[in-house]
Design a protein around this motif. Structure first.
Motif, PDB file in Angstrom:
ATOM      1  N   PRO A 208       7.893  -7.972 -19.542  1.00 14.26           N
ATOM      2  CA  PRO A 208       9.311  -8.043 -18.637  1.00 14.26           C
ATOM      3  C   PRO A 208      10.580  -8.359 -18.886  1.00 14.26           C
ATOM      4  O   PRO A 208      10.483  -8.755 -19.433  1.00 14.26           O
ATOM      5  CB  PRO A 208       9.224  -9.005 -17.124  1.00 14.26           C
ATOM      6  N   ASP A 209      11.348  -7.398 -18.499  1.00 17.70           N
ATOM      7  CA  ASP A 209      13.114  -7.263 -18.980  1.00 17.70           C
ATOM      8  C   ASP A 209      13.210  -7.975 -20.731  1.00 17.70           C
ATOM      9  O   ASP A 209      14.436  -8.222 -21.277  1.00 17.70           O
ATOM     10  CB  ASP A 209      13.458  -8.705 -18.494  1.00 17.70           C
ATOM     11  N   SER A 320      14.178   2.278 -18.136  1.00 12.06           N
ATOM     12  CA  SER A 320      14.029   0.509 -18.560  1.00 12.06           C
ATOM     13  C   SER A 320      12.593  -0.474 -18.943  1.00 12.06           C
ATOM     14  O   SER A 320      11.397   0.921 -18.911  1.00 12.06           O
ATOM     15  CB  SER A 320      14.715  -0.550 -17.960  1.00 12.06           C
ATOM     16  N   ASN A 322      10.989  -2.738 -17.934  1.00 14.02           N
ATOM     17  CA  ASN A 322      10.900  -2.813 -16.093  1.00 14.02           C
ATOM     18  C   ASN A 322       9.967  -1.101 -15.522  1.00 14.02           C
ATOM     19  O   ASN A 322       8.812  -1.082 -15.080  1.00 14.02           O
ATOM     20  CB  ASN A 322      10.898  -3.411 -14.987  1.00 14.02           C
ATOM     21  N   GLU A 323      10.529   0.166 -15.516  1.00 12.43           N
ATOM     22  CA  GLU A 323      10.267   0.902 -15.461  1.00 12.43           C
ATOM     23  C   GLU A 323       8.886   1.870 -15.743  1.00 12.43           C
ATOM     24  O   GLU A 323       8.429   1.567 -15.277  1.00 12.43           O
ATOM     25  CB  GLU A 323      11.527   1.843 -14.781  1.00 12.43           C
ATOM     26  N   LEU A 325       6.949  -0.535 -16.948  1.00 13.09           N
ATOM     27  CA  LEU A 325       5.562  -1.397 -16.969  1.00 13.09           C
ATOM     28  C   LEU A 325       4.724  -1.098 -15.604  1.00 13.09           C
ATOM     29  O   LEU A 325       4.279  -0.752 -15.311  1.00 13.09           O
ATOM     30  CB  LEU A 325       5.877  -2.623 -17.049  1.00 13.09           C
ATOM     31  N   ASP A 326       5.807  -0.499 -14.743  1.00 12.99           N
ATOM     32  CA  ASP A 326       5.651  -0.056 -13.342  1.00 12.99           C
ATOM     33  C   ASP A 326       4.479   1.730 -13.296  1.00 12.99           C
ATOM     34  O   ASP A 326       4.116   1.835 -12.849  1.00 12.99           O
ATOM     35  CB  ASP A 326       6.800   0.342 -12.974  1.00 12.99           C
TER      36      ASP A 326
END
Length: 570
Positions: A208-209, A320, A322-323, A325-326
């Motif tokens: 994340p990030d 990104s 995070n996107e 990972l989603d």
């Protein structure tokens, strides 16, 4: 309402500026004087397609500008403006349209450039133009159900919202079911693709990030020397003999030694001492951070390589980490769903069945409320038609129920009319007589004007093909519409002209061997003369003048009686 209209170099119009007021404004004049050209200009302002033919000969561009004032705080125009990121100040909206001699069209709303489609969105909320030969929204069967819902909005809208919430959920479930129930070959190909994508993302071991953290670290390493020099210069300026902290210490000691003699010194001594220790802590923190700094060119190369890999994945899976990972989570869910397709299909079938039952119950309730509204609307339309000497006319609203649910429930609605005894009810669009159609449209305009929220209703010779008592009834109906919306009306009927709150005369004149249009607002005396000419069709006579004066007097009496009846009904 439309309060100001400026037109330059448009067809035979060189440069005119017209001020409009509330109520009924009538425009009259000889054929070819430019009355319909003014309506053409307003149509372009409302988003109609333009043509270079509208640009006045030997000029570079035609320009149209309209100022609208909106008094109602909850007018639909505010929702339209909000949707396009515009702010309406003091209820004022300026629509602008420029057409160049090369055919380029430039549209603006409150000074902001917009597309023609956006201008049309604003225009249809502000202006409703109806002419004898033009099909408007009231004549389009696709709009009839929306008009019916608008007629009794307070009762229909809550039920419709409840239904739409269920319908949208049902529609999503059906799409999921269809997607999952695709043929085996397509599903296998989809599964292979999803597993490939999941494996690629999984092997990347994204955190994340991570992209943000790495970019920050890269920025520090890439600017290491500047960071180091800046911190070192700051520390050297503060710490050491004859440096900042040394001088500050001398200052706070000088105040402490004399604080017992003066209250001001005592107060400032405490402040300076506290600030000294805070600054000392900052100085030591700078020193410690300096000692921890270490430049690692190999680490910078590692970061660049990792960011290159992340950016490669971003081009495929998200903007990104995070996107991505989603998206990876979504892939995992879909893989699990396909692997266990049969159980998921069974579950979706049960959910769809239960939700469809609930949606059909709401659709039925919506149908019942609509039928009640249809009965009330039918009675009102037939009552209004009697006032236009269509006593035998029958109006009806046909409901055609669909087997499959849609955004409007299970209903399709069509307005039906029969104007003569013994004739069957027909689709409103099948009415043949121009005079009958004008009266029917006026009735529907009158009823829906206050519901549609349109600020300006424009009639372009809708009274064609009528005369005598029907003409008088149409004049009265047009005036009634003007009580709820501003009405601009081009007419050749003296009955309509006599009903005007404002009468404007459109004339053609010749200037420097070129034709130009002129607009003149008439005084009452001038209005009498103009109506007299409309009666005779040529030369003004004493009889025509007397008749015109009498018509205006009768119109004033009618308007007065209407005003009193509205007050008494409140």
């Amino acid at each position: 309402m439309l309060t100001q209209l400026n037109i330059r170099n448009f067809a035979i119009i060189e440069d005119i500026s017209i001020t409009f007021t509330e109520g009924l404004t009538v425009l009259t004049g000889e054929t070819g004087a430019g009355k319909s050209i003014i309506i053409d200009a307003i149509e372009l302002l409302a988003g109609e397609r333009g043509s270079v033919e509208f640009v006045r000969h030997e000029t570079n561009k035609a320009e149209i500008e309209g100022l609208f004032i909106i008094d109602e705080k909850h007018h639909p125009i505010y929702s339209v403006a909000s949707a396009y990121g515009m702010d309406i100040q003091e209820g004022q909206i300026v629509l602008q349209r420029t057409i160049t001699s090369r055919g380029k069209s430039i549209c603006r709303v409150n000074g902001k450039l917009v597309t023609l489609a956006v201008l049309r969105e604003f225009g249809k909320t502000l202006i409703d133009i109806h002419s004898q030969h033009e099909t408007q929204s009231l004549m389009d069967p696709d709009n009839h159900i929306e008009l019916l819902d608008m007629y009794d909005e307070s009762r229909i809208l809550p039920v419709k919202k409840e239904y739409l919430g269920l319908f949208e959920k049902l529609d999503k479930l059906k799409k999921r079911y269809k997607k999952l129930n695709e043929n085996e070959q397509e599903m296998a190909q989809r599964l292979d693709l999803l597993r490939f994508q999941f494996n690629e993302l999984e092997q990347a071991e994204l955190q994340p990030d991570e992209d943000l953290i790495l970019e920050e670290e890269r920025n520090r390493l890439a600017n290491f020397q500047r960071i180091y020099n800046g911190l070192q210069d700051a520390y050297n300026a503060l710490y050491g003999e004859q440096k900042g902290m040394d001088f500050l210490n001398e200052a706070q000691l000088a105040l402490q030694e004399n604080q017992e003699y003066d209250e001001f010194i005592a107060e400032k001594a405490d402040i300076l001492t506290n600030q000294y220790y805070l600054l000392e802590e900052t100085t030591f923190a700078i020193r410690d951070y300096l000692e921890s700094l270490e430049y690692d060119p190999y680490r910078l190369n590692e970061i660049e390589a990792r960011l290159d890999e992340i950016n490669r994945l971003k081009r495929k899976y998200g903007s990104s980490v995070n996107e991505m990972l989603d998206y990876m989570g979504e892939i995992a869910e879909e893989i699990e769903e396909i692997d266990n397709k049969d159980s998921h299909l069974l579950k979706l079938e049960r959910e769809i069945e239960d939700l469809e039952k609930d949606a059909r119950i709401e659709a039925e309730e919506l149908h019942v409320v609509r039928q009640q509204a249809a009965n009330a609307l039918t009675k009102e339309v037939e009552s209004e038609l009697k006032g236009l000497y269509l006593e035998k006319a029958r109006f009806s609203i046909a409901f055609r129920e669909q087997q499959n649910l849609h955004v409007n429930g299970k209903d399709t609605v069509i307005f039906m009319i029969s104007t003569n005894p013994g004739e069957p009810l027909k689709d409103l669009t099948k009415v043949a007589s121009g005079g009958e159609l004008s009266r029917i449209m006026l009735v529907l305009k009158k009823i829906f004007a206050k519901h549609q929220g349109v600020t300006s209703v424009i009639f372009d010779e809708v009274d064609t093909g009528v005369s005598g008592r029907v003409a008088q009834a149409i004049a009265e109906k047009i005036y009634q519409i003007s009580l709820d919306s501003q009405v601009l009306c081009i007419t050749h009927l003296p009955q309509v002209a006599s009903m005007a709150d404002t009468h404007k005369l459109i004339q053609k004149k010749e200037v420097d061997n070129r034709t130009a249009t002129n607009v003149q607002e008439l005084t009452e005396t001038e209005q009498i003369d103009e109506i007299g000419r409309m009666i005779t069709g040529s030369q003004l006579t004493d009889t025509a003048t007397s008749h015109a004066r009498e018509m205006i007097g009768l119109a004033k009496s009618y308007k007065s009686s209407i005003g009193k009846s509205k007050i008494s009904s409140r």
